[in-house]
Design a protein around this motif. Structure first.
Motif, PDB file in Angstrom:
ATOM      1  N   SER A 157      -3.743  10.476   1.185  1.00  0.00           N
ATOM      2  CA  SER A 157      -4.279   9.584   2.467  1.00  0.00           C
ATOM      3  C   SER A 157      -5.820   9.865   2.339  1.00  0.00           C
ATOM      4  CB  SER A 157      -3.669  10.210   3.615  1.00  0.00           C
ATOM      5  OG  SER A 157      -4.203  11.427   4.118  1.00  0.00           O
ATOM      6  N   VAL A 158      -6.380  10.675   1.707  1.00  0.00           N
ATOM      7  CA  VAL A 158      -7.927  10.865   1.682  1.00  0.00           C
ATOM      8  C   VAL A 158      -8.476  10.597   0.522  1.00  0.00           C
ATOM      9  CG1 VAL A 158      -9.706  12.712   1.524  1.00  0.00           C
ATOM     10  CG2 VAL A 158      -7.556  13.185   2.900  1.00  0.00           C
ATOM     11  N   ALA A 159      -9.325   9.358   0.402  1.00  0.00           N
ATOM     12  CA  ALA A 159      -9.902   8.690  -0.635  1.00  0.00           C
ATOM     13  C   ALA A 159     -10.215   9.783  -1.748  1.00  0.00           C
ATOM     14  CB  ALA A 159     -10.897   7.690  -0.232  1.00  0.00           C
ATOM     15  N   SER A 160      -9.700   9.309  -3.084  1.00  0.00           N
ATOM     16  CA  SER A 160     -10.078  10.059  -4.319  1.00  0.00           C
ATOM     17  C   SER A 160     -11.475   9.714  -4.799  1.00  0.00           C
ATOM     18  CB  SER A 160      -9.088   9.884  -5.284  1.00  0.00           C
ATOM     19  OG  SER A 160      -9.164   8.384  -5.649  1.00  0.00           O
ATOM     20  N   THR A 161     -11.981  10.635  -5.525  1.00  0.00           N
ATOM     21  CA  THR A 161     -13.310  10.422  -6.114  1.00  0.00           C
ATOM     22  C   THR A 161     -13.396   9.313  -6.969  1.00  0.00           C
ATOM     23  OG1 THR A 161     -13.607  12.806  -6.161  1.00  0.00           O
ATOM     24  CG2 THR A 161     -15.055  11.528  -7.862  1.00  0.00           C
ATOM     25  N   GLY A 162     -12.073   9.082  -7.721  1.00  0.00           N
ATOM     26  CA  GLY A 162     -12.138   7.940  -8.675  1.00  0.00           C
ATOM     27  C   GLY A 162     -12.000   6.242  -7.779  1.00  0.00           C
ATOM     28  N   LEU A 163     -11.397   6.557  -6.641  1.00  0.00           N
ATOM     29  CA  LEU A 163     -11.362   5.325  -5.592  1.00  0.00           C
ATOM     30  C   LEU A 163     -13.131   5.261  -5.110  1.00  0.00           C
ATOM     31  CD1 LEU A 163      -9.780   3.001  -4.453  1.00  0.00           C
ATOM     32  CD2 LEU A 163      -9.159   4.742  -2.641  1.00  0.00           C
ATOM     33  N   LYS A 164     -13.569   6.166  -4.862  1.00  0.00           N
ATOM     34  CA  LYS A 164     -15.007   5.952  -4.310  1.00  0.00           C
ATOM     35  C   LYS A 164     -15.816   5.661  -5.337  1.00  0.00           C
ATOM     36  CE  LYS A 164     -14.631   9.384  -0.583  1.00  0.00           C
ATOM     37  NZ  LYS A 164     -14.994  10.767  -0.203  1.00  0.00           N
ATOM     38  N   GLN A 165     -15.489   5.833  -6.657  1.00  0.00           N
ATOM     39  CA  GLN A 165     -16.671   5.545  -7.752  1.00  0.00           C
ATOM     40  C   GLN A 165     -16.010   4.574  -8.736  1.00  0.00           C
ATOM     41  OE1 GLN A 165     -17.060   9.322  -9.572  1.00  0.00           O
ATOM     42  NE2 GLN A 165     -18.533  10.189  -7.701  1.00  0.00           N
ATOM     43  N   LEU A 216      -3.452  -5.454   3.848  1.00  0.00           N
ATOM     44  CA  LEU A 216      -3.783  -4.379   3.069  1.00  0.00           C
ATOM     45  C   LEU A 216      -2.883  -4.287   1.609  1.00  0.00           C
ATOM     46  CD1 LEU A 216      -4.370  -1.481   3.164  1.00  0.00           C
ATOM     47  CD2 LEU A 216      -2.159  -0.959   4.290  1.00  0.00           C
ATOM     48  N   ALA A 217      -1.762  -5.276   1.743  1.00  0.00           N
ATOM     49  CA  ALA A 217      -1.100  -5.326   0.231  1.00  0.00           C
ATOM     50  C   ALA A 217      -1.816  -5.824  -0.747  1.00  0.00           C
ATOM     51  CB  ALA A 217       0.023  -6.109   0.635  1.00  0.00           C
ATOM     52  N   VAL A 218      -2.494  -6.815  -0.100  1.00  0.00           N
ATOM     53  CA  VAL A 218      -3.486  -7.599  -1.185  1.00  0.00           C
ATOM     54  C   VAL A 218      -4.612  -6.810  -1.610  1.00  0.00           C
ATOM     55  CG1 VAL A 218      -5.181  -9.540  -1.549  1.00  0.00           C
ATOM     56  CG2 VAL A 218      -3.069  -9.873  -0.195  1.00  0.00           C
ATOM     57  N   LEU A 219      -5.134  -6.165  -0.689  1.00  0.00           N
ATOM     58  CA  LEU A 219      -6.330  -5.191  -0.971  1.00  0.00           C
ATOM     59  C   LEU A 219      -5.934  -4.164  -2.086  1.00  0.00           C
ATOM     60  CD1 LEU A 219      -9.231  -4.503  -0.795  1.00  0.00           C
ATOM     61  CD2 LEU A 219      -8.661  -3.260   1.229  1.00  0.00           C
ATOM     62  N   PHE A 220      -4.498  -3.468  -1.700  1.00  0.00           N
ATOM     63  CA  PHE A 220      -4.036  -2.454  -2.670  1.00  0.00           C
ATOM     64  C   PHE A 220      -3.547  -2.916  -3.916  1.00  0.00           C
ATOM     65  CE2 PHE A 220      -0.002  -0.456  -4.336  1.00  0.00           C
ATOM     66  CZ  PHE A 220      -0.525   0.784  -4.248  1.00  0.00           C
ATOM     67  N   ARG A 221      -3.218  -4.128  -4.070  1.00  0.00           N
ATOM     68  CA  ARG A 221      -2.680  -4.586  -5.553  1.00  0.00           C
ATOM     69  C   ARG A 221      -3.989  -5.115  -6.301  1.00  0.00           C
ATOM     70  NH1 ARG A 221       1.702  -9.411  -5.897  1.00  0.00           N
ATOM     71  NH2 ARG A 221       1.164 -10.449  -7.887  1.00  0.00           N
ATOM     72  N   ASP A 266      17.911   6.607   6.521  1.00  0.00           N
ATOM     73  CA  ASP A 266      16.721   6.245   7.417  1.00  0.00           C
ATOM     74  C   ASP A 266      15.604   7.217   7.263  1.00  0.00           C
ATOM     75  OD1 ASP A 266      18.305   8.520   8.456  1.00  0.00           O
ATOM     76  OD2 ASP A 266      17.197   8.700  10.171  1.00  0.00           O
ATOM     77  N   ILE A 267      15.842   8.406   6.590  1.00  0.00           N
ATOM     78  CA  ILE A 267      14.665   9.322   6.437  1.00  0.00           C
ATOM     79  C   ILE A 267      14.017   8.571   5.283  1.00  0.00           C
ATOM     80  CG2 ILE A 267      13.988  11.422   5.328  1.00  0.00           C
ATOM     81  CD1 ILE A 267      16.271  12.777   7.506  1.00  0.00           C
ATOM     82  N   ALA A 268      14.746   8.173   4.027  1.00  0.00           N
ATOM     83  CA  ALA A 268      13.971   7.698   3.035  1.00  0.00           C
ATOM     84  C   ALA A 268      13.182   6.272   3.249  1.00  0.00           C
ATOM     85  CB  ALA A 268      15.151   7.185   1.827  1.00  0.00           C
ATOM     86  N   ASP A 269      13.887   5.635   4.155  1.00  0.00           N
ATOM     87  CA  ASP A 269      13.004   4.417   4.804  1.00  0.00           C
ATOM     88  C   ASP A 269      11.847   4.774   5.276  1.00  0.00           C
ATOM     89  OD1 ASP A 269      14.943   2.839   3.686  1.00  0.00           O
ATOM     90  OD2 ASP A 269      16.016   2.439   5.450  1.00  0.00           O
ATOM     91  N   SER A 270      11.899   5.736   6.183  1.00  0.00           N
ATOM     92  CA  SER A 270      10.637   6.118   7.023  1.00  0.00           C
ATOM     93  C   SER A 270       9.754   6.764   5.954  1.00  0.00           C
ATOM     94  CB  SER A 270      11.088   7.448   7.809  1.00  0.00           C
ATOM     95  OG  SER A 270       9.977   7.709   8.401  1.00  0.00           O
ATOM     96  N   ALA A 271       9.937   7.542   4.882  1.00  0.00           N
ATOM     97  CA  ALA A 271       9.192   7.883   3.981  1.00  0.00           C
ATOM     98  C   ALA A 271       8.519   6.784   3.210  1.00  0.00           C
ATOM     99  CB  ALA A 271      10.000   8.626   2.829  1.00  0.00           C
ATOM    100  N   GLN A 272       8.927   5.581   3.159  1.00  0.00           N
ATOM    101  CA  GLN A 272       8.440   4.443   2.538  1.00  0.00           C
ATOM    102  C   GLN A 272       7.346   4.043   3.347  1.00  0.00           C
ATOM    103  OE1 GLN A 272      12.327   2.072   1.345  1.00  0.00           O
ATOM    104  NE2 GLN A 272      10.720   1.580  -0.028  1.00  0.00           N
ATOM    105  N   ARG A 273       7.457   4.121   4.644  1.00  0.00           N
ATOM    106  CA  ARG A 273       6.414   3.814   5.572  1.00  0.00           C
ATOM    107  C   ARG A 273       5.348   4.808   5.374  1.00  0.00           C
ATOM    108  NH1 ARG A 273      10.947   2.082   8.293  1.00  0.00           N
ATOM    109  NH2 ARG A 273      11.234   4.217   9.694  1.00  0.00           N
ATOM    110  N   VAL A 274       5.675   6.094   5.359  1.00  0.00           N
ATOM    111  CA  VAL A 274       4.622   7.057   5.184  1.00  0.00           C
ATOM    112  C   VAL A 274       3.735   6.741   3.869  1.00  0.00           C
ATOM    113  CG1 VAL A 274       4.115   9.209   4.523  1.00  0.00           C
ATOM    114  CG2 VAL A 274       5.800   8.802   6.307  1.00  0.00           C
ATOM    115  N   ILE A 275       4.344   6.336   2.893  1.00  0.00           N
ATOM    116  CA  ILE A 275       3.924   6.046   1.614  1.00  0.00           C
ATOM    117  C   ILE A 275       2.701   4.892   1.814  1.00  0.00           C
ATOM    118  CG2 ILE A 275       3.945   5.292  -0.828  1.00  0.00           C
ATOM    119  CD1 ILE A 275       6.365   6.782  -1.163  1.00  0.00           C
ATOM    120  N   TYR A 276       3.089   3.848   2.608  1.00  0.00           N
ATOM    121  CA  TYR A 276       2.490   2.786   2.526  1.00  0.00           C
ATOM    122  C   TYR A 276       1.071   2.955   3.477  1.00  0.00           C
ATOM    123  CZ  TYR A 276       1.092  -1.745   4.338  1.00  0.00           C
ATOM    124  OH  TYR A 276       0.633  -3.158   4.631  1.00  0.00           O
ATOM    125  N   THR A 277       1.414   3.843   4.777  1.00  0.00           N
ATOM    126  CA  THR A 277       0.124   4.091   5.343  1.00  0.00           C
ATOM    127  C   THR A 277      -0.819   5.288   4.970  1.00  0.00           C
ATOM    128  OG1 THR A 277       1.411   5.915   6.598  1.00  0.00           O
ATOM    129  CG2 THR A 277       1.393   3.443   7.636  1.00  0.00           C
TER     130      THR A 277
END
Length: 214
Positions: free
Chosen positions: A64-72, A111-116, A145-156
């Protein structure tokens, strides 16, 4: 009554009592063993889920914290992503994004567009692979339900990563969304393990803002 009848009856009664007592003891021991086996299996499932959950939350918090590569990003992609982050008009946003990926559909959210677009640079691939690996592990040991919640965590988590690097004005909202998804995920795990719910912030926004002050 002959002399052998009473002893025979007594012996039969004693044998019957022994058999009944033996059967009762057997069934009691069998039920105790079954309960202990179920308890041991449940404990093993909980231990495995707990270990997987800890690894997942740690990885998502790191992602969730921007990587150096993403910043550069390269100059070409940096300009593209910054323009996307600043664009508020939907049609203009989609037109700009489609310069890098013409297959982006109309109904995909911002967000999905930006991620892509960002993913096309390759800087997110290690994070994506790690997230998919951990999600697969969770699907093997956790209820749906836990696996589905995990997917939302990944997205956020990726939302937080991207906005931290490209759209600082949206960072607070992304942080709130990430914290909410982590809370939901962890509490689903706790509920499954028969533990009371708990509220916490995986990323404390006030602390984060203080650390990022210049």
């Amino acid at each position: 009554m002959t002399d052998w009848v009473i002893p025979a009856i007594t012996a039969s009664a004693s044998l019957l009592g022994t058999m009944v007592g033996g059967i009762a003891t057997y069934w009691t021991a069998k039920k105790t063993h079954e309960r202990q086996s179920r308890h041991d299996e449940e404990r093993q499932r909980f231990d495995l889920l707990r270990e997987t959950t800890i690894r997942f939350v740690a990885a998502m918090t790191e992602i969730s914290v921007a990587s150096t590569g993403l910043k550069q990003l390269s100059a070409e992609w940096a300009e593209m992503t910054k323009r996307l982050a600043r664009t508020t008009d939907r049609d203009e946003f989609l037109a700009l994004a489609r310069e890098s990926d013409p297959s982006i559909p109309e109904n995909m959210d911002r967000l999905a567009v930006l991620f892509r677009v960002v993913r096309a640079t390759g800087v997110l691939e290690d994070d994506v692979k790690r997230a998919i690996t951990l999600l697969t592990e969770l699907r093997l040991v956790a209820p749906s339900d836990i696996a589905d919640s995990a997917q939302r965590v990944i997205y956020t988590a990726f939302a937080q990563e991207i906005t931290s690097a490209l759209s600082l004005d949206q960072r607070n909202a992304a942080t709130d969304a990430f914290n909410a998804s982590i809370n939901d995920f962890v509490n689903r795990v706790r509920h499954y393990m028969h533990v009371e719910d708990h509220e916490f912030d995986a990323i404390d926004r006030a602390t984060l803002e203080h650390l990022l002050e210049r």
